[in-house]
Design an enzyme around this catalytic site. Structure first.
Site, PDB file in Angstrom:
ATOM      1  N   TYR A  45     126.571  97.832   9.603  1.00 28.60           N
ATOM      2  CA  TYR A  45     127.905  97.709  10.466  1.00 28.60           C
ATOM      3  C   TYR A  45     128.728  96.265  10.080  1.00 28.60           C
ATOM      4  O   TYR A  45     130.025  96.580  10.152  1.00 28.60           O
ATOM      5  CB  TYR A  45     127.396  97.796  11.720  1.00 28.60           C
ATOM      6  CG  TYR A  45     128.353  98.012  12.979  1.00 28.60           C
ATOM      7  CD1 TYR A  45     129.088  99.097  13.187  1.00 28.60           C
ATOM      8  CD2 TYR A  45     128.447  96.735  13.974  1.00 28.60           C
ATOM      9  CE1 TYR A  45     130.175  99.216  14.181  1.00 28.60           C
ATOM     10  CE2 TYR A  45     129.455  97.006  14.887  1.00 28.60           C
ATOM     11  CZ  TYR A  45     130.321  98.166  14.876  1.00 28.60           C
ATOM     12  OH  TYR A  45     131.303  98.183  15.972  1.00 28.60           O
ATOM     13  N   ALA A  83     128.858  94.509   7.513  1.00 31.35           N
ATOM     14  CA  ALA A  83     129.356  94.562   6.263  1.00 31.35           C
ATOM     15  C   ALA A  83     130.675  95.551   6.276  1.00 31.35           C
ATOM     16  O   ALA A  83     131.846  95.174   5.687  1.00 31.35           O
ATOM     17  CB  ALA A  83     128.545  95.001   5.206  1.00 31.35           C
ATOM     18  N   LYS A 132     132.439  96.217   8.897  1.00 34.15           N
ATOM     19  CA  LYS A 132     133.618  96.045   9.682  1.00 34.15           C
ATOM     20  C   LYS A 132     134.167  94.592   8.901  1.00 34.15           C
ATOM     21  O   LYS A 132     135.300  94.423   8.970  1.00 34.15           O
ATOM     22  CB  LYS A 132     133.231  95.394  11.129  1.00 34.15           C
ATOM     23  CG  LYS A 132     132.806  96.718  11.913  1.00 34.15           C
ATOM     24  CD  LYS A 132     133.905  97.757  12.008  1.00 34.15           C
ATOM     25  CE  LYS A 132     133.515  98.819  13.092  1.00 34.15           C
ATOM     26  NZ  LYS A 132     134.814  99.494  13.550  1.00 34.15           N
TER      27      LYS A 132
HETATM   28  N1  LIG Z   1     131.871  99.572  22.073  1.00 33.02           N
HETATM   29  C1  LIG Z   1     131.796  98.536  21.440  1.00 33.02           C
HETATM   30  O1  LIG Z   1     131.078  97.658  21.841  1.00 33.02           O
HETATM   31  C2  LIG Z   1     132.719  98.083  20.241  1.00 33.02           C
HETATM   32  C3  LIG Z   1     132.966  96.889  19.849  1.00 33.02           C
HETATM   33  C4  LIG Z   1     133.772  96.577  18.848  1.00 33.02           C
HETATM   34  C5  LIG Z   1     134.408  97.395  17.945  1.00 33.02           C
HETATM   35  N2  LIG Z   1     133.984  98.900  18.366  1.00 33.02           N
HETATM   36  C6  LIG Z   1     134.724  99.676  17.539  1.00 33.02           C
HETATM   37  O2  LIG Z   1     135.632 100.623  18.309  1.00 33.02           O
HETATM   38  C7  LIG Z   1     135.649 101.755  17.614  1.00 33.02           C
HETATM   39  C8  LIG Z   1     135.313 102.711  18.915  1.00 33.02           C
HETATM   40  O3  LIG Z   1     134.184 102.598  19.580  1.00 33.02           O
HETATM   41  P1  LIG Z   1     133.612 103.150  20.649  1.00 33.02           P
HETATM   42  O4  LIG Z   1     132.738 102.205  21.346  1.00 33.02           O
HETATM   43  O5  LIG Z   1     134.936 103.656  21.581  1.00 33.02           O
HETATM   44  O6  LIG Z   1     132.614 104.418  20.316  1.00 33.02           O
HETATM   45  P2  LIG Z   1     132.827 105.889  20.711  1.00 33.02           P
HETATM   46  O7  LIG Z   1     132.793 106.062  22.296  1.00 33.02           O
HETATM   47  O8  LIG Z   1     131.317 106.407  20.266  1.00 33.02           O
HETATM   48  O9  LIG Z   1     133.761 106.551  19.893  1.00 33.02           O
HETATM   49  C9  LIG Z   1     133.761 106.843  18.664  1.00 33.02           C
HETATM   50  C10 LIG Z   1     134.858 107.787  18.213  1.00 33.02           C
HETATM   51  O10 LIG Z   1     134.678 107.730  16.796  1.00 33.02           O
HETATM   52  C11 LIG Z   1     134.729 109.351  16.375  1.00 33.02           C
HETATM   53  N3  LIG Z   1     133.741 109.642  15.295  1.00 33.02           N
HETATM   54  C12 LIG Z   1     132.407 109.406  15.012  1.00 33.02           C
HETATM   55  N4  LIG Z   1     132.102 109.953  13.955  1.00 33.02           N
HETATM   56  C13 LIG Z   1     133.099 110.792  13.429  1.00 33.02           C
HETATM   57  C14 LIG Z   1     133.477 111.413  12.333  1.00 33.02           C
HETATM   58  N5  LIG Z   1     132.474 111.730  11.155  1.00 33.02           N
HETATM   59  N6  LIG Z   1     134.729 111.825  11.959  1.00 33.02           N
HETATM   60  C15 LIG Z   1     135.553 111.760  12.794  1.00 33.02           C
HETATM   61  N7  LIG Z   1     135.565 111.074  14.036  1.00 33.02           N
HETATM   62  C16 LIG Z   1     134.430 110.505  14.322  1.00 33.02           C
HETATM   63  C17 LIG Z   1     134.252 110.001  17.556  1.00 33.02           C
HETATM   64  O11 LIG Z   1     134.712 111.414  17.682  1.00 33.02           O
HETATM   65  P3  LIG Z   1     133.723 112.515  18.468  1.00 33.02           P
HETATM   66  O12 LIG Z   1     133.275 111.975  19.708  1.00 33.02           O
HETATM   67  O13 LIG Z   1     134.777 113.723  18.747  1.00 33.02           O
HETATM   68  O14 LIG Z   1     132.602 112.996  17.628  1.00 33.02           O
HETATM   69  C18 LIG Z   1     134.917 108.948  18.580  1.00 33.02           C
HETATM   70  O15 LIG Z   1     136.029 109.573  18.808  1.00 33.02           O
HETATM   71  C19 LIG Z   1     134.636 101.753  16.403  1.00 33.02           C
HETATM   72  O16 LIG Z   1     135.242 101.455  15.572  1.00 33.02           O
HETATM   73  C20 LIG Z   1     133.511 100.767  16.870  1.00 33.02           C
HETATM   74  O17 LIG Z   1     132.959 100.287  15.903  1.00 33.02           O
HETATM   75  C21 LIG Z   1     133.413  99.033  19.410  1.00 33.02           C
END
Ligand SMILES: NC(=O)c1ccc[n+]([C@@H]2O[C@H](COP(=O)([O-])OP(=O)(O)OC[C@H]3O[C@@H](n4cnc5c(N)ncnc54)[C@H](OP(=O)(O)O)[C@@H]3O)[C@@H](O)[C@H]2O)c1
Length: 233
Positions: free
Chosen positions: A150, A152, A154
Site C-alpha cells: 500500500y 509503495a 501510494k
Molecule cells: N480511510 C483512510 O484512513 C485513508 C487515509 C488516506 C488515504 N485514503 C485513501 O482514500 C481513498 C478512499 O478510501 P476510503 O477510506 O474512502 O475507502 P472506502 O470507503 O473503502 O472506499 C473505497 C472506494 O474504492 C472503490 N473501489 C474499491 N475497489 C474497486 C475496484 N476494483 N473498482 C472500482 N472501485 C473500487 C469502492 O467502490 P465500491 O464500494 O463500490 O466497491 C469505494 O468507492 C483510497 O484511495 C484510500 O487509500 C484513505
C-alpha cells in the site's frame, strides 16, 4: 479561484467513505457531479440522495484495463467535465512473507495503475482551468511496516502526480495530490488482506472532504498530510 458552482466533477470511488463525502461537499458548493463506483446499489442510493445535481452514474471495476477510461468517457459524454476526483482505493496489511500475488496485484492495480490510466483518459477531456485530484495517502510521505505494498502504491501515485503536474502546468490543468492521514471511513476494517494494527482515532470523513473541496476551490496545487491539521471534526 475555481467556481465550483459552474463545475461538473466526476467523483471516482463515490460509493466509498471519502468519495461520498467529497461528492456531498461538491454538491454543497453548487457543483454538478457524476458518480463512479463498483457497487450499483450504493451508487443509486447516493444518486437519489444528491438528486438533480447528479449528471450520470457509472459502475465499473477500475482494475480491468479499460475500466478507468470507460468511467471518464461515460461522464464526459453526459456533460463536459471540469474536473475529476479519484477516491477509489484498497488497503492491505501484513508482512512481506504473507503478501500473496492476488493481494499485490489488487493493491497495485487499484491504487497505482488505475489512477495512471484514469489520468491518461481524463487529460483528453479536462479543459484549461480544470483539475484532476487523486487521493493518495500519508504513507506516501512515511511508508509503514506491515503496509509495504500500500505504501509503495501510494508513493508511486504521488510521484506520478508530481510529474504529471509539471507536464500539465503549461496546459493550465491542475493536478492535486491529496495525502490524508488516517480517516474513519472503515477502510482499515475491510482490507483485501491482513488485519489492521490498533490505530488511533482518525479524522472525520466529512472534515477531510471539506478540506479537499476547499483546496479545489482555492486552486491549491498540493495537499500533504500536514494540510489536514485542524480537520478533526
Ligand atoms: N480511510 C483512510 O484512513 C485513508 C487515509 C488516506 C488515504 N485514503 C485513501 O482514500 C481513498 C478512499 O478510501 P476510503 O477510506 O474512502 O475507502 P472506502 O470507503 O473503502 O472506499 C473505497 C472506494 O474504492 C472503490 N473501489 C474499491 N475497489 C474497486 C475496484 N476494483 N473498482 C472500482 N472501485 C473500487 C469502492 O467502490 P465500491 O464500494 O463500490 O466497491 C469505494 O468507492 C483510497 O484511495 C484510500 O487509500 C484513505
Amino acid at each position: 479561484m475555481t467556481d465550483l458552482a459552474q463545475a461538473h466533477v466526476l467523483v471516482v470511488g463515490a460509493t466509498g467513505g471519502l468519495g461520498s463525502a467529497i461528492a456531498r461537499r461538491l454538491v454543497g458548493a453548487g457543483a454538478r457531479v457524476s458518480l463512479a463506483g463498483r457497487d450499483e446499489s450504493r451508487l443509486r442510493s447516493l444518486a437519489d440522495e444528491l438528486g438533480a445535481a447528479v449528471v450520470a452514474t457509472v459502475a465499473r471495476d477500475l482494475t480491468v484495463p479499460d475500466g478507468p477510461a470507460a468511467v471518464v468517457e461515460a461522464a464526459a459524454a453526459a456533460a463536459p467535465l471540469t474536473g475529476v476526483v479519484n477516491a477509489a482505493g484498497v488497503v492491505a496489511f501484513g508482512g512481506i512473507e504473507d503478501l500473496d500475488d492476488d493481494t499485490l496485484d489488487e493493491v497495485l492495480l487499484l491504487d497505482l495503475v488505475a489512477p495512471i490510466r484514469l489520468a491518461r483518459a481524463a487529460l483528453g477531456v479536462i479543459p484549461q482551468g480544470g483539475f484532476l485530484a487523486q487521493v493518495s495517502a500519508v504513507v506516501a510521505e512515511r511508508a509503514l511496516p506491515g503496509m509495504a505494498a500500500y505504501s509503495a502504491a501510494k508513493a508511486g501515485l504521488t510521484a506520478f502526480d508530481t510529474a504529471l503536474a509539471g507536464e500539465l502546468r503549461r496546459r493550465g490543468i491542475r493536478v492535486l495530490d491529496v495525502r490524508p492521514p488516517h480517516t474513519e471511513t472503515g477502510l482499515a476494517s475491510r482490507p483485501v488482506a491482513g488485519q489492521a494494527p490498533r490505530l488511533p482515532r482518525g479524522l472525520e470523513p466529512d472534515a477531510v472532504a471539506a478540506r479537499v473541496v476547499q483546496a479545489l476551490a482555492d486552486d491549491e496545487r498540493d495537499l500533504p498530510s500536514s494540510g489536514f491539521s485542524g480537520s478533526s471534526d
